[in-house]
Structure formats: structure tokens, C-alpha cells
Design an enzyme around this catalytic site. Structure first.
Site, PDB file in Angstrom:
ATOM      1  N   ASN A   9       0.788  -1.206   0.037  1.00 50.66           N
ATOM      2  CA  ASN A   9       0.019   0.068  -0.018  1.00 50.66           C
ATOM      3  C   ASN A   9       0.817   1.148   0.021  1.00 50.66           C
ATOM      4  OD1 ASN A   9      -1.905   2.105   0.577  1.00 50.66           O
ATOM      5  ND2 ASN A   9      -2.191   1.345   2.533  1.00 50.66           N
ATOM      6  N   TRP A  10       0.988   1.959  -1.232  1.00 50.21           N
ATOM      7  CA  TRP A  10       1.890   2.878  -1.225  1.00 50.21           C
ATOM      8  C   TRP A  10       1.430   4.203  -0.661  1.00 50.21           C
ATOM      9  CZ3 TRP A  10       4.374   2.945  -6.793  1.00 50.21           C
ATOM     10  CH2 TRP A  10       5.211   1.731  -7.241  1.00 50.21           C
ATOM     11  N   LYS A  11       0.311   4.243  -0.523  1.00 48.36           N
ATOM     12  CA  LYS A  11      -0.480   5.519   0.105  1.00 48.36           C
ATOM     13  C   LYS A  11      -0.159   6.748  -0.785  1.00 48.36           C
ATOM     14  CE  LYS A  11      -0.151   3.388   4.757  1.00 48.36           C
ATOM     15  NZ  LYS A  11      -0.164   3.397   6.038  1.00 48.36           N
ATOM     16  N   HIS A  94      -9.496   1.683   4.462  1.00 43.16           N
ATOM     17  CA  HIS A  94      -8.137   1.704   5.198  1.00 43.16           C
ATOM     18  C   HIS A  94      -8.480   2.754   6.288  1.00 43.16           C
ATOM     19  CE1 HIS A  94      -4.230   2.919   6.269  1.00 43.16           C
ATOM     20  NE2 HIS A  94      -3.779   1.687   5.778  1.00 43.16           N
ATOM     21  N   GLU A  96      -6.822   5.138   7.779  1.00 42.10           N
ATOM     22  CA  GLU A  96      -6.495   6.292   7.410  1.00 42.10           C
ATOM     23  C   GLU A  96      -7.794   6.986   6.703  1.00 42.10           C
ATOM     24  OE1 GLU A  96      -2.915   5.816   5.365  1.00 42.10           O
ATOM     25  OE2 GLU A  96      -1.986   5.345   7.278  1.00 42.10           O
ATOM     26  N   GLU A 166      -5.924  -4.646  10.260  1.00 45.03           N
ATOM     27  CA  GLU A 166      -4.767  -3.946  10.543  1.00 45.03           C
ATOM     28  C   GLU A 166      -5.166  -3.036  11.768  1.00 45.03           C
ATOM     29  OE1 GLU A 166      -2.317  -2.834   6.855  1.00 45.03           O
ATOM     30  OE2 GLU A 166      -4.324  -1.345   6.817  1.00 45.03           O
ATOM     31  N   GLY A 172       2.102   2.320  10.566  1.00 44.81           N
ATOM     32  CA  GLY A 172       3.118   3.415  10.540  1.00 44.81           C
ATOM     33  C   GLY A 172       3.847   3.714  11.763  1.00 44.81           C
ATOM     34  N   SER A 212       3.064  -2.017  10.248  1.00 47.14           N
ATOM     35  CA  SER A 212       4.358  -2.224  10.642  1.00 47.14           C
ATOM     36  C   SER A 212       5.002  -3.495  10.171  1.00 47.14           C
ATOM     37  CB  SER A 212       4.787  -1.783  12.087  1.00 47.14           C
ATOM     38  OG  SER A 212       4.581  -0.443  12.058  1.00 47.14           O
ATOM     39  N   GLY A 233       2.613  -1.211   4.314  1.00 44.99           N
ATOM     40  CA  GLY A 233       2.726   0.475   3.905  1.00 44.99           C
ATOM     41  C   GLY A 233       4.224   0.573   3.845  1.00 44.99           C
ATOM     42  N   GLY A 234       4.831   1.335   4.837  1.00 47.62           N
ATOM     43  CA  GLY A 234       6.193   1.674   4.635  1.00 47.62           C
ATOM     44  C   GLY A 234       7.276   0.911   3.849  1.00 47.62           C
TER      45      GLY A 234
END
Ligand code: PGA
Length: 250
Positions: A9-11, A94, A96, A166, A172, A212, A233-234
Site C-alpha cells: 500500500n504505497w499510500k 483503510h 486512514e 490492521e 506506521g 508495520s 505500507g512503509g
């Protein structure tokens, strides 16, 4: 044992040039995996991502879609628009989106149904906050998200759905759920699906862990019996790290 589904998930990261670099680097690094590999990229990178991954084992997803087919919804993207350019997956709900953009179980359901109707495979995100976990409400929250968020999703439709558990406190933050915490929560989520759809359908459902996940902890998480993959993500923004997660499960 199921193979695993590993989704990046590149956001809101990577412009077109950066996306091209990352995808080009990633292709050879994940080509031999038996796991399913998905990259969920910003809307502006989708065309490029679809083109670059053609003929490879990497699938492309978007990070959101609206529930209407067309109309006066400024800033939104219809599921059929994604389908038309070769996108296969779409992240829905998501945390976010829920926190910053007012996404609710109701809009998650609308988006999921619309994505399915357009032939996309939704990756539907659920998960509790730290205060919900600490106050003993984790199971209530997860149950509500499943019951409300999948209200009129049929068993047949569920075959094309991926669920991502999640925990919000792990996203994150660098704090990962332990292998057991993630496994237990996913086991609980699966039991809620089983109440509605039966054990066979619930067992077949892919439920990922996200929060994470990285090249250091992926092996342990992916070895757990309930964890069918990861939403990353990251660590998905660096080809070598994402590939290491994909290749952590043989
Ligand atoms: P993270 O994000 O891996 O950076 O914690 C996961 C996600 O939000 O899907």
C-alpha cells in the site's frame, strides 16, 4: 496450506518517475514467488503500473473507489474506471480513510459492493485502535466492522474479497502486533465470518495482517496459521524490503 497474498500500500507516495523505478526494480526480485503480489499505487501511477507489470506476476490495485458509476462526485473515481484500465484490486476502508476522510462501515460496504459489481477485488480493511484494545473492546469493534461492513455481501462475492486486519496502533508506528496477537485477532475475525457464512467459506477467506510489517518480522507473522498474507505500507516503498517480505514465505 494456502499461498499468501502480499500487497503493498504505497499510500500518497511515488510520482510517475519514482513509481517506474520502483516497479522496474521489483519485478525481477519477486518473479519466483508462489505468493500473490499486489501493489496498490496512487491513482496517477495506475496506468504506468499496469503497463509495466504486464506479463509479470505483479498485480495492480488502487487505494479507494466510489460507489456510484458516474455523476457529480468531484474528486472521486468510479470502480469501472479502474477496471477499464486494467486494475484488479482496490483497497477499501483503510483506517486512514476512516480517520481522515470520514469513511464509515456504511460507506465501506457501499464501496465494497460497487467494486465487486465492477469486477474488482476489494481489500477491505478493519482494525481496532489502541484505546479500543486497552478498554477490552477489540472484539466488539472487529465484530461490528465485519457485521456492518459486510452486511449484504454474499458468500459468492466473498470469494473475491480480501480482508486486511490492521490494528490502528500498529500502522506506521513501528509497533507490530506480535505473531500471537495478530494470529488471535485474525482467528476471531474469521470466527465472526464463520457465524454468517459457515466455516468452509470463512476458512477459504484470505485475511491479511497489516501494521508495520517489514522484512524482519514478516517470516514469523506469515508462518502463523490464521495469517494469509500482509498489507504493507512503509516497507513496500523500497523494492528490496518489499521483495524480502514477499519471499519470506516459501
Ligand atoms: P505500515 O502501513 O506498514 O506503514 O504500518 C500498513 C498499512 O497502513 O496498510
Amino acid at each position: 496450506m494456502k499461498n499468501k497474498i502480499i500487497a503493498g500500500n504505497w499510500k500518497m507516495n511515488k510520482n510517475r518517475v519514482e513509481a517506474e523505478q520502483l516497479i522496474t526494480e521489483l519485478i525481477p526480485l519477486v518473479k519466483d514467488t508462489r505468493n500473490t503480489v499486489i501493489i496498490c499505487v496512487p491513482f496517477t501511477d495506475l496506468n504506468e503500473a499496469v503497463k509495466l507489470t504486464k506479463g509479470t506476476n505483479i498485480h495492480v490495485g488502487a487505494q479507494n473507489c466510489h460507489w456510484k458509476e458516474s455523476g457529480a462526485y468531484t474528486g472521486e473515481i468510479a470502480p469501472s474506471m479502474l477496471k477499464e484500465i486494467g486494475v484488479e484490486y482496490v483497497v477499501i476502508g483503510h483506517s486512514e480513510r476512516r480517520t481522515y476522510f470520514g469513511e464509515t462501515d456504511e460507506t465501506v460496504l457501499l464501496r465494497t459492493k460497487a467494486a465487486l459489481a465492477a469486477g474488482l477485488k476489494p481489500i477491505v480493511c478493519i482494525g481496532e485502535t489502541l484505546s479500543e484494545r486497552n478498554s477490552g473492546n477489540m472484539e466488539n469493534v472487529l465484530r461490528r466492522q465485519v457485521v456492518e461492513g459486510f452486511k449484504d455481501v454474499t458468500a459468492e462475492e466473498l470469494q473475491n474479497v480480501i480482508v486486511a486486519y490492521e490494528p490502528v496502533w500498529a500502522i506506521g508506528t513501528g509497533v507490530t502486533a506480535t505473531d500471537e496477537q495478530a494470529n488471535d485477532a485474525i482467528g476471531f475475525v474469521r470466527s465472526v465470518f464463520a457465524e454468517k457464512y459457515g466455516k468452509k467459506v470463512a476458512d477459504a477467506l484470505y485475511i491479511q495482517y497489516g501494521g508495520s510489517m517489514n522484512d524482519g518480522n514478516a517470516k514469523g507473522l506469515l508462518a502463523m496459521s490464521e495469517i494469509d498474507g500482509g498489507l504493507i505500507g512503509g516497507a513496500s516503498l523500497v523494492a528490496g524490503k518489499f521483495a524480502a517480505i514477499v519471499n519470506a514465505h516459501k
